[in-house]
Design a protein around this motif. Structure first.
Motif, PDB file in Angstrom:
ATOM      1  N   SER A  19       0.816  -1.216   0.000  1.00 25.91           N
ATOM      2  CA  SER A  19       0.000   0.000   0.000  1.00 25.91           C
ATOM      3  C   SER A  19       0.854   1.272   0.000  1.00 25.91           C
ATOM      4  CB  SER A  19      -0.946   0.008   1.194  1.00 25.91           C
ATOM      5  OG  SER A  19      -0.246   0.266   2.387  1.00 25.91           O
ATOM      6  N   LEU A  20       2.077   1.192   0.485  1.00 22.88           N
ATOM      7  CA  LEU A  20       2.916   2.390   0.601  1.00 22.88           C
ATOM      8  C   LEU A  20       3.186   3.093  -0.737  1.00 22.88           C
ATOM      9  CD1 LEU A  20       4.413   4.086   2.720  1.00 22.88           C
ATOM     10  CD2 LEU A  20       6.426   2.711   2.232  1.00 22.88           C
ATOM     11  N   PRO A  21       3.606   2.403  -1.811  1.00 26.89           N
ATOM     12  CA  PRO A  21       3.802   3.118  -3.072  1.00 26.89           C
ATOM     13  C   PRO A  21       2.499   3.674  -3.638  1.00 26.89           C
ATOM     14  CG  PRO A  21       4.611   0.858  -3.256  1.00 26.89           C
ATOM     15  CD  PRO A  21       4.041   1.009  -1.909  1.00 26.89           C
ATOM     16  N   PHE A  22       1.401   2.959  -3.408  1.00 26.15           N
ATOM     17  CA  PHE A  22       0.110   3.457  -3.879  1.00 26.15           C
ATOM     18  C   PHE A  22      -0.273   4.755  -3.176  1.00 26.15           C
ATOM     19  CE2 PHE A  22      -1.482  -1.064  -5.049  1.00 26.15           C
ATOM     20  CZ  PHE A  22      -0.765  -1.000  -6.225  1.00 26.15           C
ATOM     21  N   MET A  23       0.112   4.901  -1.900  1.00 20.46           N
ATOM     22  CA  MET A  23      -0.207   6.116  -1.147  1.00 20.46           C
ATOM     23  C   MET A  23       0.515   7.335  -1.704  1.00 20.46           C
ATOM     24  SD  MET A  23      -0.253   4.937   2.774  1.00 20.46           S
ATOM     25  CE  MET A  23      -1.321   3.655   3.360  1.00 20.46           C
ATOM     26  N   PHE A  24       1.662   7.138  -2.299  1.00 21.12           N
ATOM     27  CA  PHE A  24       2.386   8.252  -2.895  1.00 21.12           C
ATOM     28  C   PHE A  24       2.003   8.466  -4.358  1.00 21.12           C
ATOM     29  CE2 PHE A  24       5.206   7.232   0.651  1.00 21.12           C
ATOM     30  CZ  PHE A  24       5.370   8.504   1.190  1.00 21.12           C
ATOM     31  N   LEU A  25       1.671   7.396  -5.051  1.00 14.73           N
ATOM     32  CA  LEU A  25       1.365   7.485  -6.469  1.00 14.73           C
ATOM     33  C   LEU A  25      -0.015   8.077  -6.734  1.00 14.73           C
ATOM     34  CD1 LEU A  25       2.470   6.799  -9.277  1.00 14.73           C
ATOM     35  CD2 LEU A  25       1.379   4.561  -9.053  1.00 14.73           C
ATOM     36  N   ALA A  26      -0.988   7.748  -5.905  1.00 10.68           N
ATOM     37  CA  ALA A  26      -2.366   8.195  -6.134  1.00 10.68           C
ATOM     38  C   ALA A  26      -2.510   9.716  -6.102  1.00 10.68           C
ATOM     39  CB  ALA A  26      -3.305   7.536  -5.140  1.00 10.68           C
ATOM     40  N   PRO A  27      -2.011  10.419  -5.083  1.00 10.28           N
ATOM     41  CA  PRO A  27      -2.151  11.884  -5.102  1.00 10.28           C
ATOM     42  C   PRO A  27      -1.419  12.531  -6.277  1.00 10.28           C
ATOM     43  CG  PRO A  27      -1.558  11.164  -2.924  1.00 10.28           C
ATOM     44  CD  PRO A  27      -1.458   9.977  -3.813  1.00 10.28           C
ATOM     45  N   TYR A  28      -0.306  11.943  -6.659  1.00 11.33           N
ATOM     46  CA  TYR A  28       0.437  12.481  -7.797  1.00 11.33           C
ATOM     47  C   TYR A  28      -0.387  12.379  -9.081  1.00 11.33           C
ATOM     48  CZ  TYR A  28       3.955  12.952 -11.414  1.00 11.33           C
ATOM     49  OH  TYR A  28       4.633  13.354 -12.527  1.00 11.33           O
ATOM     50  N   LEU A  29      -0.987  11.225  -9.312  1.00 17.10           N
ATOM     51  CA  LEU A  29      -1.784  11.053 -10.529  1.00 17.10           C
ATOM     52  C   LEU A  29      -3.050  11.907 -10.514  1.00 17.10           C
ATOM     53  CD1 LEU A  29      -1.445   7.223 -11.161  1.00 17.10           C
ATOM     54  CD2 LEU A  29      -0.421   9.072 -12.459  1.00 17.10           C
ATOM     55  N   THR A  31      -3.391  14.811  -8.959  1.00 20.32           N
ATOM     56  CA  THR A  31      -2.939  16.187  -9.209  1.00 20.32           C
ATOM     57  C   THR A  31      -2.563  16.383 -10.669  1.00 20.32           C
ATOM     58  OG1 THR A  31      -2.099  16.300  -6.962  1.00 20.32           O
ATOM     59  CG2 THR A  31      -1.277  17.944  -8.498  1.00 20.32           C
ATOM     60  N   LEU A  32      -1.909  15.407 -11.250  1.00 24.31           N
ATOM     61  CA  LEU A  32      -1.541  15.483 -12.660  1.00 24.31           C
ATOM     62  C   LEU A  32      -2.777  15.564 -13.541  1.00 24.31           C
ATOM     63  CD1 LEU A  32       1.072  15.437 -14.333  1.00 24.31           C
ATOM     64  CD2 LEU A  32       0.756  12.993 -14.585  1.00 24.31           C
ATOM     65  N   GLY A  33      -3.817  14.831 -13.157  1.00 24.93           N
ATOM     66  CA  GLY A  33      -5.071  14.914 -13.904  1.00 24.93           C
ATOM     67  C   GLY A  33      -5.708  16.289 -13.801  1.00 24.93           C
ATOM     68  N   PHE A  34      -5.710  16.878 -12.603  1.00 21.73           N
ATOM     69  CA  PHE A  34      -6.315  18.199 -12.435  1.00 21.73           C
ATOM     70  C   PHE A  34      -5.509  19.300 -13.107  1.00 21.73           C
ATOM     71  CE2 PHE A  34      -8.831  16.671  -8.667  1.00 21.73           C
ATOM     72  CZ  PHE A  34     -10.058  16.885  -9.271  1.00 21.73           C
ATOM     73  N   LEU A  35      -4.208  19.116 -13.232  1.00 19.33           N
ATOM     74  CA  LEU A  35      -3.398  20.114 -13.919  1.00 19.33           C
ATOM     75  C   LEU A  35      -3.644  20.120 -15.424  1.00 19.33           C
ATOM     76  CD1 LEU A  35       0.021  19.833 -12.066  1.00 19.33           C
ATOM     77  CD2 LEU A  35      -1.651  21.685 -11.935  1.00 19.33           C
ATOM     78  N   ASN A  36      -4.151  19.028 -15.970  1.00 19.53           N
ATOM     79  CA  ASN A  36      -4.403  18.912 -17.410  1.00 19.53           C
ATOM     80  C   ASN A  36      -5.896  18.835 -17.699  1.00 19.53           C
ATOM     81  OD1 ASN A  36      -1.663  18.824 -18.159  1.00 19.53           O
ATOM     82  ND2 ASN A  36      -1.555  16.713 -17.469  1.00 19.53           N
ATOM     83  N   LYS A  37      -6.669  19.740 -17.110  1.00 19.00           N
ATOM     84  CA  LYS A  37      -8.115  19.695 -17.323  1.00 19.00           C
ATOM     85  C   LYS A  37      -8.507  19.980 -18.770  1.00 19.00           C
ATOM     86  CE  LYS A  37     -10.158  20.729 -12.897  1.00 19.00           C
ATOM     87  NZ  LYS A  37     -10.914  21.703 -12.129  1.00 19.00           N
ATOM     88  N   ASP A  38      -7.727  20.832 -19.461  1.00 19.23           N
ATOM     89  CA  ASP A  38      -8.100  21.187 -20.842  1.00 19.23           C
ATOM     90  C   ASP A  38      -7.768  20.065 -21.828  1.00 19.23           C
ATOM     91  OD1 ASP A  38      -6.893  22.999 -19.083  1.00 19.23           O
ATOM     92  OD2 ASP A  38      -5.804  24.008 -20.646  1.00 19.23           O
ATOM     93  N   GLY A  49      -5.799   7.488 -10.977  1.00 19.85           N
ATOM     94  CA  GLY A  49      -5.432   7.952  -9.641  1.00 19.85           C
ATOM     95  C   GLY A  49      -6.465   7.579  -8.596  1.00 19.85           C
ATOM     96  N   LEU A  50      -7.733   7.685  -8.949  1.00 22.82           N
ATOM     97  CA  LEU A  50      -8.794   7.300  -8.005  1.00 22.82           C
ATOM     98  C   LEU A  50      -8.780   5.801  -7.722  1.00 22.82           C
ATOM     99  CD1 LEU A  50     -11.849   9.454  -9.087  1.00 22.82           C
ATOM    100  CD2 LEU A  50     -10.393   9.727  -7.095  1.00 22.82           C
ATOM    101  N   ILE A  51      -8.568   5.007  -8.743  1.00 21.59           N
ATOM    102  CA  ILE A  51      -8.518   3.553  -8.558  1.00 21.59           C
ATOM    103  C   ILE A  51      -7.329   3.170  -7.677  1.00 21.59           C
ATOM    104  CG2 ILE A  51      -8.103   1.364  -9.764  1.00 21.59           C
ATOM    105  CD1 ILE A  51      -9.764   2.581 -12.094  1.00 21.59           C
ATOM    106  N   ILE A  52      -6.191   3.800  -7.903  1.00 18.71           N
ATOM    107  CA  ILE A  52      -5.009   3.507  -7.091  1.00 18.71           C
ATOM    108  C   ILE A  52      -5.207   3.982  -5.652  1.00 18.71           C
ATOM    109  CG2 ILE A  52      -2.561   4.092  -6.814  1.00 18.71           C
ATOM    110  CD1 ILE A  52      -2.290   3.913  -9.820  1.00 18.71           C
ATOM    111  N   ALA A  53      -5.920   5.096  -5.453  1.00 16.09           N
ATOM    112  CA  ALA A  53      -6.201   5.567  -4.094  1.00 16.09           C
ATOM    113  C   ALA A  53      -7.084   4.574  -3.343  1.00 16.09           C
ATOM    114  CB  ALA A  53      -6.865   6.940  -4.140  1.00 16.09           C
ATOM    115  N   VAL A  54      -8.087   4.048  -4.020  1.00 18.54           N
ATOM    116  CA  VAL A  54      -8.945   3.039  -3.389  1.00 18.54           C
ATOM    117  C   VAL A  54      -8.147   1.776  -3.079  1.00 18.54           C
ATOM    118  CG1 VAL A  54     -10.932   1.530  -3.797  1.00 18.54           C
ATOM    119  CG2 VAL A  54     -11.071   3.946  -4.378  1.00 18.54           C
TER     120      VAL A  54
END
Length: 73
Positions: A19-29, A31-38, A49-54
């Motif tokens: 679970s540890l790498p998923f805890m760091f990877l999920a917020p990154y993905l 955030t990356l998704g929200f930065l590329n909204k257009d 990112g949501l699937i990895i967070a779950v």
């Protein structure tokens, strides 16, 4: 006197280590998704990112549950 079952304890630690790498990877993905909204990359990174967070929450819960089971069962 009961003792800790080491085999079950190691299984719980493996779940926590997974679970540890998923805890760091999920917020990154996310955030990356929200930065590329257009762009269309929002629809790629945000759901992943949501699937990895779950998955991180699930594996952390399963790891804590297994560790508690090894100590008190």
């Amino acid at each position: 006197m009961k003792r800790t079952n080491r085999r079950i304890l190691m299984t719980g630690i493996k779940f926590m280590a997974l679970s540890l790498p998923f805890m760091f990877l999920a917020p990154y993905l996310i955030t990356l998704g929200f930065l590329n909204k257009d762009n269309s990359t929002f629809y790629i990174f945000f759901p992943i990112g949501l699937i990895i967070a779950v998955a991180a929450i699930f594996f952390a819960f399963k790891g804590i549950q297994t560790i508690m089971k090894s100590m008190f069962d």
